[in-house]
Enzyme design. Structure first.
Site, PDB file in Angstrom:
ATOM      1  N   ARG A  79      -9.808  16.081   7.102  1.00  0.00           N
ATOM      2  CA  ARG A  79     -10.613  16.492   5.943  1.00  0.00           C
ATOM      3  C   ARG A  79     -11.975  16.992   6.401  1.00  0.00           C
ATOM      4  O   ARG A  79     -12.569  16.432   7.318  1.00  0.00           O
ATOM      5  CB  ARG A  79     -10.807  15.312   4.983  1.00  0.00           C
ATOM      6  CG  ARG A  79      -9.523  14.857   4.328  1.00  0.00           C
ATOM      7  CD  ARG A  79      -9.714  13.565   3.527  1.00  0.00           C
ATOM      8  NE  ARG A  79      -8.701  12.593   3.894  1.00  0.00           N
ATOM      9  CZ  ARG A  79      -8.704  11.325   3.514  1.00  0.00           C
ATOM     10  NH1 ARG A  79      -9.661  10.852   2.748  1.00  0.00           N
ATOM     11  NH2 ARG A  79      -7.734  10.508   3.905  1.00  0.00           N
ATOM     12  N   ARG A  88      -2.609  -1.874  -3.398  1.00  0.00           N
ATOM     13  CA  ARG A  88      -3.824  -1.076  -3.239  1.00  0.00           C
ATOM     14  C   ARG A  88      -3.701   0.121  -4.179  1.00  0.00           C
ATOM     15  O   ARG A  88      -2.683   0.820  -4.174  1.00  0.00           O
ATOM     16  CB  ARG A  88      -3.941  -0.564  -1.802  1.00  0.00           C
ATOM     17  CG  ARG A  88      -5.142   0.342  -1.607  1.00  0.00           C
ATOM     18  CD  ARG A  88      -5.080   1.142  -0.316  1.00  0.00           C
ATOM     19  NE  ARG A  88      -6.295   1.923  -0.133  1.00  0.00           N
ATOM     20  CZ  ARG A  88      -6.387   2.963   0.689  1.00  0.00           C
ATOM     21  NH1 ARG A  88      -5.364   3.338   1.418  1.00  0.00           N
ATOM     22  NH2 ARG A  88      -7.518   3.634   0.796  1.00  0.00           N
ATOM     23  N   HIS A  99     -12.476   3.279  -0.207  1.00  0.00           N
ATOM     24  CA  HIS A  99     -12.476   2.261   0.857  1.00  0.00           C
ATOM     25  C   HIS A  99     -13.289   1.031   0.449  1.00  0.00           C
ATOM     26  O   HIS A  99     -13.745   0.269   1.299  1.00  0.00           O
ATOM     27  CB  HIS A  99     -13.069   2.798   2.176  1.00  0.00           C
ATOM     28  CG  HIS A  99     -12.294   3.911   2.815  1.00  0.00           C
ATOM     29  ND1 HIS A  99     -12.897   5.020   3.365  1.00  0.00           N
ATOM     30  CD2 HIS A  99     -10.965   4.073   2.996  1.00  0.00           C
ATOM     31  CE1 HIS A  99     -11.973   5.824   3.848  1.00  0.00           C
ATOM     32  NE2 HIS A  99     -10.793   5.283   3.645  1.00  0.00           N
ATOM     33  N   GLU A 135      -8.041  -5.010   4.700  1.00  0.00           N
ATOM     34  CA  GLU A 135      -7.931  -4.712   3.272  1.00  0.00           C
ATOM     35  C   GLU A 135      -6.798  -5.525   2.642  1.00  0.00           C
ATOM     36  O   GLU A 135      -6.903  -5.997   1.517  1.00  0.00           O
ATOM     37  CB  GLU A 135      -7.657  -3.208   3.083  1.00  0.00           C
ATOM     38  CG  GLU A 135      -8.863  -2.337   3.429  1.00  0.00           C
ATOM     39  CD  GLU A 135      -8.479  -0.935   3.859  1.00  0.00           C
ATOM     40  OE1 GLU A 135      -7.886  -0.776   4.943  1.00  0.00           O
ATOM     41  OE2 GLU A 135      -8.771   0.025   3.121  1.00  0.00           O
ATOM     42  N   ASN A 185       0.877  -1.169   0.000  1.00  0.00           N
ATOM     43  CA  ASN A 185       0.000   0.000   0.000  1.00  0.00           C
ATOM     44  C   ASN A 185       0.914   1.219   0.000  1.00  0.00           C
ATOM     45  O   ASN A 185       1.428   1.621   1.041  1.00  0.00           O
ATOM     46  CB  ASN A 185      -0.896  -0.041   1.244  1.00  0.00           C
ATOM     47  CG  ASN A 185      -1.881   1.129   1.283  1.00  0.00           C
ATOM     48  OD1 ASN A 185      -1.803   2.047   0.470  1.00  0.00           O
ATOM     49  ND2 ASN A 185      -2.793   1.084   2.235  1.00  0.00           N
TER      50      ASN A 185
END
Ligand code: ADP
Ligand code: UVW
Ligand code: MG
Length: 403
Positions: free
Chosen positions: A241, A91, A180, A385, A7
């Site tokens: 964010r 990813r 996601h 993940e 990742n």
């Protein structure tokens, strides 16, 4: 088969090496501060103590090389030689409309990922560097890419279009993609298996609440709507964010504060959210601690954060005309009993009866946190993940060998 999962971020690279015969993790770790004055490598071999090294790692090719050295180190490595790595899975955050499932890396795939640099300037260039770095260090080893956006490609156009001139969609692919997806897909399947019900029979909302956060409405086993949009900025309030806001704020603030495009982008992505409101941190642990010590801004940040999760759950329950299962996952969702309680206490009208004792338990497995008989079942499901990326990579490489 041994599969390395990578990742790659702009300044970091996380990795996990799997033995796919039993899906065990042989080693994992991360390289942080790539390209900065002192990079940190943290390597965790299974069953051995963690190794931490500080050195200068100027680019991703060097970072991958360092990962290989860690993995093959005679003292704390996990394999004897790099040739033991059969495949690498990455990813990739943005797959645009080109990819609705994972694929093996080819020249065409790389060109498509490049085309999407504009839509994910923080993520996709870093992923490409990761892919090129593996090509340089492990020539000939097959690579697969698993997209955050793929799971959401099933959204209907009522969910993915923005009500703006359609020429912008045609010319620049301005639409909602969602992110996601690997996590939402993994935890929804885990939740259905835990409840021993077919996923397709459940109206489910999955809340992936980590540094980045998003909620997904899953109907008939497919993503029906999700809170992130064209980029991972839309939707919930996050660590740094803003999430949803009136778009008119952007030109207004640019004008008043004389900000450039880059500055306003950076303000909304890196200096907003929980960090901005609390004035303390983007980290939920620190904000919760400050709140418990009586800090008013920390409490406001926490309350706003939970309120926005609650609003998305309400709207997705309406979108699906019902709700059977609510899932919390990722760093905050899995660990913050306070967040789960604050969110669930405000939506009891949907048929959620939280069990406070179960909710407060600190466990690492999939579990229900509602009372027996609660109309809506609320589950905590640890996400993974990397495992899903390893599985997709394994499947694609095996298929390519038999075809
Ligand atoms: N015990 C905990 N209680 C509350 N929040 C936690 C706990 N452990 C981790 N977190 C929060 O999880 C967030 C990171 O989530 P994670 O899913 O690891 O993010 P990412 O993968 O996006 O970096 C941080 O805000 C951190 O504070
Ligand atoms: C897409 C996204 O927001 O990812 P992360 O949560 O890893 O920042
Ligand atoms: Mg994450």
């Amino acid at each position: 088969m041994k599969v390395l999962v990578i990742n790659a971020g702009s300044s970091s690279l996380k990795y996990q090496l799997y033995d796919m015969t039993d899906e065990s993790v042989l080693a994992s770790g991360r390289v942080e501060r790539i390209g900065m004055d002192s990079s940190i490598v943290t390597h965790e071999p299974a069953g051995k103590p963690e190794v931490r090294q500080v050195s200068e790692i100027l680019d991703h090719v060097t970072a991958v090389k360092r990962v290989m050295e860690m993995l093959t180190n005679p003292e704390f490595g996990a394999i004897a030689h790099m040739s033991e790595i059969d495949a690498v899975g990455h990813r990739v955050v943005h797959g645009g409309e080109a990819f609705s499932s994972s694929v093996l890396v080819t020249l065409e795939v790389k060109l498509e990922i490049r085309k999407l640099f504009d839509l994910a300037p923080l993520h996709n260039p870093a992923h490409m560097m990761g892919i090129s770095a593996v090509e340089a260090n492990l020539p000939g080893v097959p690579q697969a890419v698993v997209f955050d956006t793929a799971f959401h490609q099933t959204m209907p156009n009522t969910s993915y279009l923005y009500p703006i001139p359609t020429v912008l969609y045609r010319r620049h692919q301005v639409r909602r993609y969602g992110f996601h997806g690997t996590s939402h897909s993994y935890v929804s399947a885990q939740a259905a298996a835990y409840l021993r019900k077919p996923l397709e029979s459940l109206k489910m909302i999955t809340c992936h609440i980590g540094n980045g956060a998003s909620c997904t409405a899953i109907l008939n086993g497919k993503s029906y709507d999700t809170s992130m949009g064209m980029t991972p900025l839309e939707g919930l309030m996050m660590g740094t964010r803003s999430g949803d806001l009136d778009p008119a704020i952007v030109p207004f603030v640019m004008n008043k504060e004389e900000l450039t495009l880059n500055e306003v982008n950076s303000m909304l992505n890196k200096h907003s959210g929980m960090l901005a409101v609390s004035g303390i941190s983007s980290d939920m642990r620190e904000v919760t601690e400050a709140m418990e010590e009586g800090d008013k801004n920390a409490k406001l940040a926490f309350d706003m954060y939970c309120y926005r999760v609650k609003k998305y759950i309400g709207s997705y329950a309406a979108a699906m005309n019902g709700l059977d299962v609510l899932v919390f996952t990722a760093g905050v969702g899995e660990n913050s009993a306070a967040l789960r309680k604050a969110v669930c206490e405000g939506i009891t009208f949907l048929g959620i009866e939280l069990d406070d004792k179960r909710n407060a338990e600190r466990r690492k497995d999939t579990r229900e946190i509602t009372v027996a008989g609660s109309k809506v079942k609320v589950l905590v499901v640890p996400t993974n993940e990397e495992l899903l990326i390893a599985r997709d990579t394994f499947r694609l490489v095996k298929q390519s060998r038999t075809s």
